[in-house]
Design an enzyme around this catalytic site. Sequence first.
Site, PDB file in Angstrom:
ATOM      1  N   TRP B 357      -0.240   1.359  -6.347  1.00  0.00           N
ATOM      2  CA  TRP B 357      -0.360   2.729  -6.863  1.00  0.00           C
ATOM      3  C   TRP B 357       0.988   3.261  -7.325  1.00  0.00           C
ATOM      4  O   TRP B 357       1.059   4.280  -8.015  1.00  0.00           O
ATOM      5  CB  TRP B 357      -1.032   3.662  -5.840  1.00  0.00           C
ATOM      6  CG  TRP B 357      -0.171   4.051  -4.645  1.00  0.00           C
ATOM      7  CD1 TRP B 357       0.314   3.216  -3.702  1.00  0.00           C
ATOM      8  CD2 TRP B 357       0.273   5.365  -4.276  1.00  0.00           C
ATOM      9  NE1 TRP B 357       1.033   3.921  -2.758  1.00  0.00           N
ATOM     10  CE2 TRP B 357       1.022   5.249  -3.081  1.00  0.00           C
ATOM     11  CE3 TRP B 357       0.100   6.632  -4.837  1.00  0.00           C
ATOM     12  CZ2 TRP B 357       1.601   6.345  -2.434  1.00  0.00           C
ATOM     13  CZ3 TRP B 357       0.685   7.723  -4.180  1.00  0.00           C
ATOM     14  CH2 TRP B 357       1.414   7.571  -3.002  1.00  0.00           C
ATOM     15  N   ASP B 358       2.051   2.570  -6.979  1.00  0.00           N
ATOM     16  CA  ASP B 358       3.383   2.890  -7.476  1.00  0.00           C
ATOM     17  C   ASP B 358       3.387   3.091  -8.989  1.00  0.00           C
ATOM     18  O   ASP B 358       4.108   3.943  -9.519  1.00  0.00           O
ATOM     19  CB  ASP B 358       4.352   1.739  -7.179  1.00  0.00           C
ATOM     20  CG  ASP B 358       4.417   1.350  -5.721  1.00  0.00           C
ATOM     21  OD1 ASP B 358       3.411   1.519  -5.029  1.00  0.00           O
ATOM     22  OD2 ASP B 358       5.464   0.846  -5.301  1.00  0.00           O
ATOM     23  N   GLU B 488       1.759   5.592   5.909  1.00  0.00           N
ATOM     24  CA  GLU B 488       1.156   4.387   6.493  1.00  0.00           C
ATOM     25  C   GLU B 488       1.502   4.222   7.974  1.00  0.00           C
ATOM     26  O   GLU B 488       1.153   3.206   8.565  1.00  0.00           O
ATOM     27  CB  GLU B 488       1.576   3.152   5.695  1.00  0.00           C
ATOM     28  CG  GLU B 488       0.959   3.138   4.303  1.00  0.00           C
ATOM     29  CD  GLU B 488       1.526   2.043   3.409  1.00  0.00           C
ATOM     30  OE1 GLU B 488       2.697   1.663   3.627  1.00  0.00           O
ATOM     31  OE2 GLU B 488       0.818   1.586   2.494  1.00  0.00           O
ATOM     32  N   LYS B 600       6.039   8.377   7.459  1.00  0.00           N
ATOM     33  CA  LYS B 600       6.801   7.363   6.729  1.00  0.00           C
ATOM     34  C   LYS B 600       7.295   7.885   5.382  1.00  0.00           C
ATOM     35  O   LYS B 600       8.430   7.647   4.992  1.00  0.00           O
ATOM     36  CB  LYS B 600       5.911   6.143   6.508  1.00  0.00           C
ATOM     37  CG  LYS B 600       6.578   4.963   5.832  1.00  0.00           C
ATOM     38  CD  LYS B 600       5.548   3.854   5.605  1.00  0.00           C
ATOM     39  CE  LYS B 600       6.159   2.643   4.926  1.00  0.00           C
ATOM     40  NZ  LYS B 600       5.126   1.701   4.460  1.00  0.00           N
ATOM     41  N   GLN B 601       6.402   8.549   4.680  1.00  0.00           N
ATOM     42  CA  GLN B 601       6.749   9.031   3.348  1.00  0.00           C
ATOM     43  C   GLN B 601       5.865  10.233   3.044  1.00  0.00           C
ATOM     44  O   GLN B 601       4.895  10.473   3.741  1.00  0.00           O
ATOM     45  CB  GLN B 601       6.531   7.939   2.303  1.00  0.00           C
ATOM     46  CG  GLN B 601       5.068   7.586   2.088  1.00  0.00           C
ATOM     47  CD  GLN B 601       4.898   6.412   1.139  1.00  0.00           C
ATOM     48  OE1 GLN B 601       4.819   5.274   1.569  1.00  0.00           O
ATOM     49  NE2 GLN B 601       4.847   6.702  -0.144  1.00  0.00           N
TER      50      GLN B 601
END
Lengths: 768, 768
Positions: B357-358, B488, B600-601
Site C-alpha cells: 500500500w506504500d 502493526e 508503530k506508525q
Amino acid sequence: MKKYLIPDEWCIIEEGFNPDMHRSSESIFSLGNGKMGQRANFEEQYSGKTLQGNYVAGIYYPDKTRVGWWKNGYPEYFAKVLNSPNWIGLDVLADGEMLDLATATTTHFKRVLNMKEGTLSRSFDATLPSGKQLRVNAIRFLSMADTENGVIRYSVTPLNFSGKITFVPYLDGDVENEDSNYDEKFWNILWSNAKAGEATLLSQTKKLDFRVGYAMRYALQIDSANVTAKADMIQTATKAGNSVTIPVNKAQVATIVKYVAVSSSLNHAPDHLVDAATQSAQAAMHKGFDTMLAEHKAKWADKWTHSDIRIKGDVEAQQGIRFNIFQLNQTYTGEDARLNVGPKGFTGEKYGGTTYWDTEAYCIPFFISTAPAEVTRNLLVYRYKHLQKAIENAQKLGFTNGAALYPMVTINGEECHNEWEITFEEIHRNGAIAFAIHNYLRHTGDNGYLAEYGAEVLMGIARFWSQRITWSHERNKYVMLGVTGPNEYENNINNNWYTNKMAVWCLKYAQEALSIVKKDAPARYADIVAKTSFDEKETERWNHIIANMHFPFNEQLNVFMQQDGYMDKEQILAADLDPAQRPINQHWSWDRILRSCFIKQADTLQGIYVFEEEFDTETIRRNFNFYEPRTVHESSLSPCVHAILAAKIGNIDKAYEMYLRTSRLDLDDYNHEAHEGLHITSMAGTWMSVVEGFGGKRVYNQQLHLNPIIPQQWQEYAFRITFMGNDIEIRVSHTQVEIIAHGSGDVSLYLYGKPVTAKAGESTTITR
Amino acid sequence: MKKYLIPDEWCIIEEGFNPDMHRSSESIFSLGNGKMGQRANFEEQYSGKTLQGNYVAGIYYPDKTRVGWWKNGYPEYFAKVLNSPNWIGLDVLADGEMLDLATATTTHFKRVLNMKEGTLSRSFDATLPSGKQLRVNAIRFLSMADTENGVIRYSVTPLNFSGKITFVPYLDGDVENEDSNYDEKFWNILWSNAKAGEATLLSQTKKLDFRVGYAMRYALQIDSANVTAKADMIQTATKAGNSVTIPVNKAQVATIVKYVAVSSSLNHAPDHLVDAATQSAQAAMHKGFDTMLAEHKAKWADKWTHSDIRIKGDVEAQQGIRFNIFQLNQTYTGEDARLNVGPKGFTGEKYGGTTYWDTEAYCIPFFISTAPAEVTRNLLVYRYKHLQKAIENAQKLGFTNGAALYPMVTINGEECHNEWEITFEEIHRNGAIAFAIHNYLRHTGDNGYLAEYGAEVLMGIARFWSQRITWSHERNKYVMLGVTGPNEYENNINNNWYTNKMAVWCLKYAQEALSIVKKDAPARYADIVAKTSFDEKETERWNHIIANMHFPFNEQLNVFMQQDGYMDKEQILAADLDPAQRPINQHWSWDRILRSCFIKQADTLQGIYVFEEEFDTETIRRNFNFYEPRTVHESSLSPCVHAILAAKIGNIDKAYEMYLRTSRLDLDDYNHEAHEGLHITSMAGTWMSVVEGFGGKRVYNQQLHLNPIIPQQWQEYAFRITFMGNDIEIRVSHTQVEIIAHGSGDVSLYLYGKPVTAKAGESTTITR
C-alpha cells in the site's frame, strides 16, 4: 469415515486386509508400555503405504523452528517426537521369495488388538506372486512387567509346498521422521553388530546425544519343537540381524520368537547401553515367551481392575470406552516423573512435544481416579521440575521476579510452540497447571505435596498473573488483554472470561497453599520465602486484583461473556451451518473463522465445568444453552466437557450425543486423521464423560459426590474410582445404583446429594 | 549508525574504502532506470562481504510459501524479487594477478554517486599482494534514454610497473538469492556463447518461464587511443565472456568500455531475446560512451527540473532530500503499467513482492506532483489489471459477488503475504487503493479515468467493505471486527478508527464515481453494470452503513479512539521508555509489544492526514497531542505523516524533528538495515514532509492550497509541483514566498488561505 473394525467388548478386530486403511490401522492397533511404544507396523517387509513408528519415552530432537515471519520471543526449536530404530523387523522369505502384503494376495486376514491382555496378533494366508501359499500367525507385546522388553512370536506354515522358510530378524537404525522441519534424519548409529543368534545396535540422537541401545535374541521352532539353524550375519553401518533358513514340509509350522531389549540413556549409563540391552534380551529369552506373556497379562489385569468401565447393552460403546482406557494406560504408567502424556502417545509424531495443557485438564482427572496417587503426583512433579524453565520462559517475554509461564508445548520445560497467538497468548494453560495441584489434593488429601513442590509452582504462577493483568483506568477494573482462550477460533482477545476466572482463582489458591505450608511446615515455608524472595506484601496486589477483576457479562442475556465484544459478532448457530461447510476449519478461511461467532471447544463452559460448584444449575443451564449451540466441537477436547455439563443440567440426550462424539473418535475416524496417530489425551475426556457426566462424580471440599444417570441406550454401566485411598465401584442401572467399597475402610459419599456410607467389602444398593 | 558519507549537494561520496560498510554502500550507491537496476557491486572480483544484486523489473519467482502453521486462505507462494545474471562482471588482472579489494591494500579510494547525472564512479589506488600498484577509475550508468543498456568504463593504470593488464568482461548466470525459502536457485541458463569481442546469455526463471537475454560488447583503449587485442573465450554452461590482455607501460592508462544490453520477455518475443540484446549492445557501442552518457544526463536533467527540492543552508538536508528523489525516480519511471514501486526498489531483495500500500499512500503523492500524469495513471492501471485477482483473493476468504480485496503484497495481483494478522486483516490497503484514484482525479481532473478503469475498481472495493462490515445488534451499529490497522503493533482488533473511516469513505466515493460515469459515459456505465451484475439496490446497504457506522471515540479525552478498548491499555508515553529499550521491536517480545499502548506508525493520525479537510485544527491538534507521544515511529512510513500534521498545527519543531528522521534514514542508516536495501517507498514520505509539511501543499476540491513555513535551520527552500497540467515552482524563505508559474497558463491557488493568481511565466512574490 469408513467403519471397518468389528465390534467386540475386549478386542479391536480387522477382518480382511484393508491397505487403504493401513496407516490408520497402524495407529489404532498401536502398543505401548509407558516406557516405549510403537505403531502397528508389520514385522515383515511391506512396500505399501505405512508410517513407521517406534518411540522411546523421553527421547526427543530439538528441530530448528520453522516460521514464515519471526517474532521476538519465539523459541529456537520445536522438540520432535522421534521415530526410533526399528526393532520389530523380520523379513520372511519362502524359497527366497519375499513375503510382502503389498504384493501378495491375502485371505483370511485378521488383526486383533486384545486390550484385556495387551497383545497385537495377526493371522492370514498369503499367496506369493510365485503361487506359493503361506499361513502366518504372529503375536507381539511390549511387556508391562519387563518394560525394556518386546517379544514377537511369528509362525509361518507353507500351505501348498514344502521348501525353505527364511527368517531375517533385525534391528535397523536407518529410520526417518515424517515430521522434520528440514527433512533431516535425527539419529546417528554408533554401533551395529551381528553374531549368530543375536544382534545389537547403539543409536544416538543428533544434538542432544540421547542414546538407545538395542539387543535381540531369537529362538526357532518347527511345530512345537525347538530347532537351530545356521545364521548368516546381516550387518551394515546402521543395521544388524541374522538370516536363518529352515526347511519345512507342507503344513508344518516354522516359528521364530524374537526377544528384544530397548535400553535408553534415561535409565542407564550411556556407555553401558549395549551391554544392558544384551543382558535384558538374554534374560527375556531365558524367561521365555509364555512366562513373559503371563507376567504382562497380570499387569494388565491389575490396571483393568481399577480403570475399567463396563457398559451393558451397547457393544460399540463398550469397545470404545475400553479402547480409550487401554490407550491411556499404555501411554503413561506414572513411574517416571520425566515423562508425560503426549497428544499422540506412542501412535504418531504429530504435534511433537509431549506435554500440553491436556495433561492437567483431561488426563489428570482420569489418572487421579483410576491409578495410584503416585501416578498423578509424578505428573505434577514433572511440572515442578520445569519451574525454572517456566520462569525463564516468562523472562523471555518480559516478566520478572520469578513469574512463571509454563509452555504451551514442551518436552523438557522449554517452550516449543511458535505461533504468537498461541505461544504468547494461550496462557490459560498456566491456570490448568495450578488447578491440577488442587485437584490432586482434593482427591488424595496429600497436603504435604504443597510444601515439597506445589507452593513454589503456585507462587510462580500467581506472580505471572499478577504481572500479566493490568489496571484499566478507563474501567476502574483490572483487565487481561491479548489472550487466546480455549476457543482457538479467536485470537488476541481481551478479557477472556475463562482465563480471567482461572487467573483470579490462582491468585486465591496460591495464598491458600502458602498459608497451609506456613502453618504445617514453617521451616520449609521459610526456605521457600528465601529461595523465591517472596514478600507477603506481594499479596496486596493479588488481593486487589481478586477484588477488582473485570469479568465480561451480558445483562440482557444473563450469561457470562466469552470475551469483550463477543456480542458484536454476527450471531448464527452451528445448527444453521450448511453441513457441507463442516468442519469449518477445513472449509473456511481463517479470516472467516476468526470473525465468526463459532466456538471451537468449551471456553466459557470450560470455566463453568472447572468451577461448577460456584454456580447454580440455572446459571449453568443458561450459559450452556447460549454457548453450546455456537460451538462446532472441532477439537477432540470439546465434546466431553459439554457431555458433563449437559448431564449436569439434565439434558441426557445432549450428553449422550456429546459422549458419542468422543467415544469412538479414532476407532471410527470421524476426523479423517487416525492415520497421523490417535487423540490420546482427549481419550481421557471420554472417561470423564462417563464418570463425571453420566456418573455425576464430583469432589467438593474433599467430599465425593455421585449423581448417576443412565442413557436409554444402555442397560447398565459400572466404573471404579480411587478416592482418598478408597477403592470404590459404582454400578448404575435404570433402577438402582450399587456401590461396592473394595477397600478396607467404609466410604462416605453423597449420592444424589444425600450422604451414604458404603461399608468396607460390601455392596450397598440404592434404588433410583 | 556510522556516518561515513561526505555531505555534498549533488553527490553521495565515500572516501576511503569501508569494507564493513560495503554491503550498505552497495545499497546506497545503487543505480536503476525503471526497467532494471543493480546494487553497487564491484565490477572486478571481490571476495569480501557482498550482496550481489542485479534486478530486472517485472521478473519474479513464486517461491513456495514457508510457514510454521498453515491457515486456510494462505497463498501457495511468495513472489520473490530475483537477483538476475550478473552483467557488470569484469575481472582485472595485472600480470596474471587478480585485483580484489578484499586482498589488495587500497588508498585514495573514492566512490561517488552523482545524482544529478545518474552515474556511479569509483577511483582508487590498489597495491596487490605482489606489490604491484594499480590506479583504477571506473564509471557506469544504466541509461535512462536507452533503457535496455548499461555502460561501464573501467580504466587501469600501472603505477609502479610495466606489464600486462588483463580484462575479463563477462555475463554470469550462476547467481543466487539471499531470500529463498528453500535455498533454491531460481534461474536456468538456456544459452551462453562467447565470441571475440562479444558474449551472449539467455536466462529463464524456473516455474514461470520469464526469460532475459543479455549481450555485451566492449572496446579497448590505451590512454585515449583505441586498441585491439586477441580475445580468449570464456564459456561455460552459465557464463560467457572474453579475456583480453594488453601490454601497458607504467603510467599508461588501459581502458575497457563494456556495453551491455538486457532484454526481457516482458518486452520482446521470447525466442528473439538473444538477438534483441545483441542488436541493442551493438547499437550502444556504435553510439559510444560519450553520446550514451550525454543522452542519459539529459533525461536526468528533465527529471530534476520537475522533481528537485532545493534547500539552502543545510547541505546534509539537501543531500538527503535529493537522494530520496533520485532513488524514487530511478526505481519507477511510469512507462509500463505492469511495473510498480518495490519497497526496496532495485537495491535489495527483502520483502519480495513489488507492491504494497506504500505505492498508493506514499509514492503516488510524490509522482502525482513531480511527474507527468501518465506516471500516476499507470500506477492506477496496474491495480485495474489486478482487479480480477483481487476478486479471486476475496473469494478465497469467503467473499462473494465481485467483492475485491487487493493483496498486501503482490507482483502479479495474487496475494503473496502469509501472516494471517496482516494478510487477512490489514485490509485498510483496499481503502488506500480507492483513495489514490480520488487523489489522481483531484490533481489532474481526469474524470475519464473513472469510466475507463476506476469505477470497476471502486465497485469491487465497495462490495468488499459492504460484506466485511457487519451489523452488531448489541450496539445497533455497524462494526468491523478482526482487523489490523496501520499500527502493526496491534492485531485482530475491532473497529480500527482508520479502517472504518476508509471503508465508509470508499462506500461514498464509489457511489460518486458511479454517478459520474453514469452521467458522463452512460454507455460505458451500462457496460459496467452488465459486466459486474451491479444492482443499484446494493447501495442501500452501502448508505445504511455510511449512516450507521461505529467510530470509537473517547468523550473524556475528546479524541478518536484507535480501536475499541485502546484505553484499557496501560498508558505510558514513548518519552518514558528507557532509550536502551528502543526500538522496542528489537528489544521486546512480541507479546509485550502487542499489549503495550505503543503505536508503530500513524494510525488514527493517518486517517486525520488523509481526511484532514474534515477536521478543524483544534481537533487535529488534540488527536496529534494524544497519539504522537504514544508513537514509536518504528516504521519508515511513520515520521512523514507526523511531520505534515505537526506543521499543520504549527508545531514546527516537532515537524522538523520528524522530517529529520526520514530525510537521511538510509544515508545515515538509523535502523542498521541499509545493507538489506533502501527504504524506497518511504523516501516519498520525505518529499511529502517538505512539500505537504513545510510547504503546506493541499488539494481541496480540486483547488491547490499552500501554507508554507520554514524551519529555523534553513535559509530557503524551493520545490516544484505539477497541478492540473500546470508547472509551479514555490520558493520559501523566512521573509517571503515566491511562486513561479512555469507553464503557459495563469495559476490560481490559495496561499495561507487567500486566493492568489500566479501569472504565466512570471514570478509572484508574497511577503510572509
